[in-house]
Design a protein around this motif. Structure first.
Motif, PDB file in Angstrom:
ATOM      1  N   VAL A  42       0.832  -1.201   0.000  1.00 58.53           N
ATOM      2  CA  VAL A  42       0.000   0.000   0.000  1.00 58.53           C
ATOM      3  C   VAL A  42       0.868   1.253   0.000  1.00 58.53           C
ATOM      4  N   MET A  43       1.919   1.261   0.820  1.00 60.28           N
ATOM      5  CA  MET A  43       2.747   2.459   0.928  1.00 60.28           C
ATOM      6  C   MET A  43       3.658   2.640  -0.292  1.00 60.28           C
ATOM      7  N   VAL A  44       4.084   1.565  -0.939  1.00 62.25           N
ATOM      8  CA  VAL A  44       4.850   1.701  -2.179  1.00 62.25           C
ATOM      9  C   VAL A  44       3.968   2.315  -3.256  1.00 62.25           C
ATOM     10  N   LEU A  45       2.704   1.906  -3.322  1.00 60.74           N
ATOM     11  CA  LEU A  45       1.786   2.499  -4.290  1.00 60.74           C
ATOM     12  C   LEU A  45       1.628   3.992  -4.035  1.00 60.74           C
ATOM     13  N   SER A  46       1.484   4.363  -2.770  1.00 58.14           N
ATOM     14  CA  SER A  46       1.301   5.775  -2.454  1.00 58.14           C
ATOM     15  C   SER A  46       2.578   6.588  -2.648  1.00 58.14           C
ATOM     16  N   VAL A  50       3.947   9.410  -7.724  1.00 57.07           N
ATOM     17  CA  VAL A  50       4.414  10.650  -8.353  1.00 57.07           C
ATOM     18  C   VAL A  50       5.716  10.412  -9.111  1.00 57.07           C
ATOM     19  N   PHE A  51       6.653   9.729  -8.481  1.00 54.57           N
ATOM     20  CA  PHE A  51       7.943   9.451  -9.121  1.00 54.57           C
ATOM     21  C   PHE A  51       7.760   8.576 -10.355  1.00 54.57           C
ATOM     22  N   GLY A  57       5.772   7.612 -16.843  1.00 55.34           N
ATOM     23  CA  GLY A  57       4.471   7.933 -17.393  1.00 55.34           C
ATOM     24  C   GLY A  57       3.343   7.053 -16.909  1.00 55.34           C
ATOM     25  N   ASP A  58       3.567   6.247 -15.899  1.00 51.60           N
ATOM     26  CA  ASP A  58       2.542   5.348 -15.344  1.00 51.60           C
ATOM     27  C   ASP A  58       2.661   5.375 -13.826  1.00 51.60           C
ATOM     28  N   SER A  59       1.617   5.855 -13.157  1.00 47.24           N
ATOM     29  CA  SER A  59       1.670   5.962 -11.697  1.00 47.24           C
ATOM     30  C   SER A  59       1.776   4.606 -11.008  1.00 47.24           C
ATOM     31  N   TYR A  60       1.373   3.540 -11.698  1.00 48.29           N
ATOM     32  CA  TYR A  60       1.374   2.212 -11.091  1.00 48.29           C
ATOM     33  C   TYR A  60       2.587   1.375 -11.498  1.00 48.29           C
ATOM     34  N   ALA A  61       3.567   1.991 -12.167  1.00 50.54           N
ATOM     35  CA  ALA A  61       4.681   1.211 -12.711  1.00 50.54           C
ATOM     36  C   ALA A  61       5.453   0.487 -11.607  1.00 50.54           C
ATOM     37  N   TYR A  62       5.859   1.216 -10.574  1.00 47.95           N
ATOM     38  CA  TYR A  62       6.637   0.594  -9.502  1.00 47.95           C
ATOM     39  C   TYR A  62       5.774  -0.316  -8.630  1.00 47.95           C
ATOM     40  N   PHE A  63       4.508   0.035  -8.495  1.00 46.47           N
ATOM     41  CA  PHE A  63       3.610  -0.829  -7.727  1.00 46.47           C
ATOM     42  C   PHE A  63       3.441  -2.182  -8.410  1.00 46.47           C
ATOM     43  N   LYS A 271       6.218  13.428  -0.812  1.00 46.83           N
ATOM     44  CA  LYS A 271       6.592  12.513  -1.896  1.00 46.83           C
ATOM     45  C   LYS A 271       6.622  13.209  -3.258  1.00 46.83           C
ATOM     46  N   TRP A 272       6.154  14.455  -3.323  1.00 51.50           N
ATOM     47  CA  TRP A 272       6.174  15.208  -4.566  1.00 51.50           C
ATOM     48  C   TRP A 272       7.571  15.805  -4.786  1.00 51.50           C
ATOM     49  N   SER A 273       8.541  14.922  -4.928  1.00 51.17           N
ATOM     50  CA  SER A 273       9.929  15.274  -5.245  1.00 51.17           C
ATOM     51  C   SER A 273      10.618  16.051  -4.139  1.00 51.17           C
TER      52      SER A 273
END
Length: 463
Positions: A42-46, A50-51, A57-63, A271-273
């Protein structure tokens, strides 16, 4: 029939392994590991949304990648938890050879992947990376536990106690420091230190080894400019707020802005940079901002529960190898968590160590879940002994209850067709007659009916 002597006294408390009942440590470990994994996803998704949007270009890439690693790791953990942990003794040496070769590979091969000023990864198909230093931790643990088990009768000699565990640790630490990676170097030393402690190393000797290790660590910190800058910024972050102290300050801002209950899941601003490595090394700061003090305390309590369960499994391990394995894994995961959390809250220098089972990471997640599976298997074999005082109290209480029942019971009447002299209970409600006693009573009754004198010795009258 001959009875074979087993060499064990009947009064000795019996030892047995629990069949994974409600009180088994297995379930506590499994619950803690699953809770940390769910919170981490959950916290990795949150923290990474942004990063990931800015980078790929995909908010869910790392999740998505983290979810893949967690699912694979959970399967590995469950499979390993069903394999007898003693099997891994034979894989300690081969895994150590492979891990050492991987550490040398990233130092000399030009295709090794570099990031954040360190060359630690080996590129694999599909855009995945593999970090040999993570497998070096597990290899050192398995090999050292096997060696200490084989040398059980020689551990009274300091030379056998320290060799080859200490030289091997120094070799692996040197290879990792050449990458460079100070955090993994500290964890390798912590694993070896924990194994030596479990093996019964004298505290004076452990203190000397720890002092030498700290001195060597300070020398390594001061030997490189970026490590020296980090250390000085740790001592006074405000002295360089835009460079060395930036990450310290932003992490504390994230923790402080969360308050008691946090700003809300997904509503964090740092988390916004603002916070570097928000989804990896500093994910604990995002937890503090979005979930507040209660969220951070929950993480701490979960690792405290993991430490308690690991120590309990080590104490109840059925053999020395299980004890070393459980103790080493517990020290590894708990120390890594303390180093990460300490760096985020500002009580330890930043070393780049991720929060175990929570932070984003592939090879780290797989190795940690494999080690957790080994710990779960040791928990499946844990043994426990009932204390003598408990046995004596239980036996005495049962005897007292049986005595009260028989003392208050009236003598039973003889069955129809059976001589009155044959009683099923003795006078005062005692035990039932044996077959020999019944036969003797029947013979006595027959002689009396035929007028044959009794064979019993007449009782003398008192004068």
């Amino acid at each position: 029939m001959a009875v074979r002597d087993t060499g064990r006294s009947r009064d000795a408390p019996r030892r047995r392994g629990p069949l994974l009942g409600a009180g088994s440590t297995y379930w506590l470990l499994l619950a803690v590991a699953c809770a940390l994994l769910v919170i981490g996803l959950v916290m990795v998704l949150s923290a990474s949304s942004v990063f990931a949007l800015a980078r790929q270009g995909d908010s869910y890439a790392y999740f998505k990648r983290q979810l893949m690693w967690v699912v694979t790791g959970v399967v590995v953990m469950l499979v390993v938890s069903r394999i007898d942990y003693r099997v891994w003794r034979r894989l300690g040496t081969p895994l150590l050879v492979v891990a050492t070769a991987g550490l040398i590979y990233v130092l000399v091969h030009p295709s090794a992947v570099s990031a954040y000023g360190s060359t630690r990864w080996i590129s694999m198909p599909g855009g995945l990376t593999f970090q040999p230093a993570e497998f070096a931790k597990l290899a050192l643990l398995l090999f050292s536990a096997d060696v200490l088990t084989r040398k059980a009768r020689l551990l009274g000699d300091v030379r056998h106690l320290l060799v080859p565990v200490l030289p091997l640790t120094m070799l692996l630490a040197a290879l990792v420091m050449l990458e460079p990676d100070l955090g993994t170097t500290l964890l390798l030393c912590a694993i070896a230190f924990g194994l030596l402690f479990v093996a019964g190393t004298p505290l004076l000797l452990l203190g000397g080894i720890g002092t030498l290790g700290l001195s060597a660590g300070m020398a390594l910190i001061m030997s490189a400019d970026y490590r020296r800058t980090r250390f000085l910024s740790f001592m006074d972050p405000a002295a360089d707020p835009q460079n060395g102290g930036y990450q310290f300050i932003q992490g504390r801002l994230a923790l402080g802005s969360g308050g008691l209950l946090g700003v809300g899941l997904g509503a964090g601003r740092q988390k916004w940079s603002y916070v570097p490595n928000a989804h990896t090394d500093f994910i604990f700061a995002i937890i503090g901002e979005e979930l507040g003090l209660l969220g951070t305390l929950s993480i701490l309590l979960l690792f405290v529960a993991f430490a308690y369960a690991g120590v309990r499994v080590a104490q109840r391990a059925p053999d020395p190898f299980g004890r070393y394995l459980a103790g080493g894994i517990t020290v590894w995961i708990v120390v890594q968590a303390l180093v990460n959390i300490g760096a985020v809250v500002g009580v330890l220098p930043i070393t780049g160590v991720p929060l175990p089972l929570v932070s984003f990471g592939g090879s780290s997640m797989l190795v940690l879940l494999a080690a957790t599976g080994m710990l779960l298997n040791v928990a499946r074999h844990e043994v426990w002994s009932v204390r003598r005082s408990v046995i004596a109290t239980t036996t005495r209480t049962a005897a007292e209850r049986r005595g009260r029942r028989t003392a208050g019971r009236a003598p039973s009447r003889p069955a129809r067709g059976r001589p009155a002299s044959v009683r099923t209970t003795t006078r005062g409600g005692g035990h039932r007659q044996t077959p020999a006693q019944k036969a003797k009573a029947d013979a006595e009754q027959t002689r009396r009916a035929q007028g044959v004198p009794s064979t019993r010795t007449p009782r003398k009258e008192p004068r």
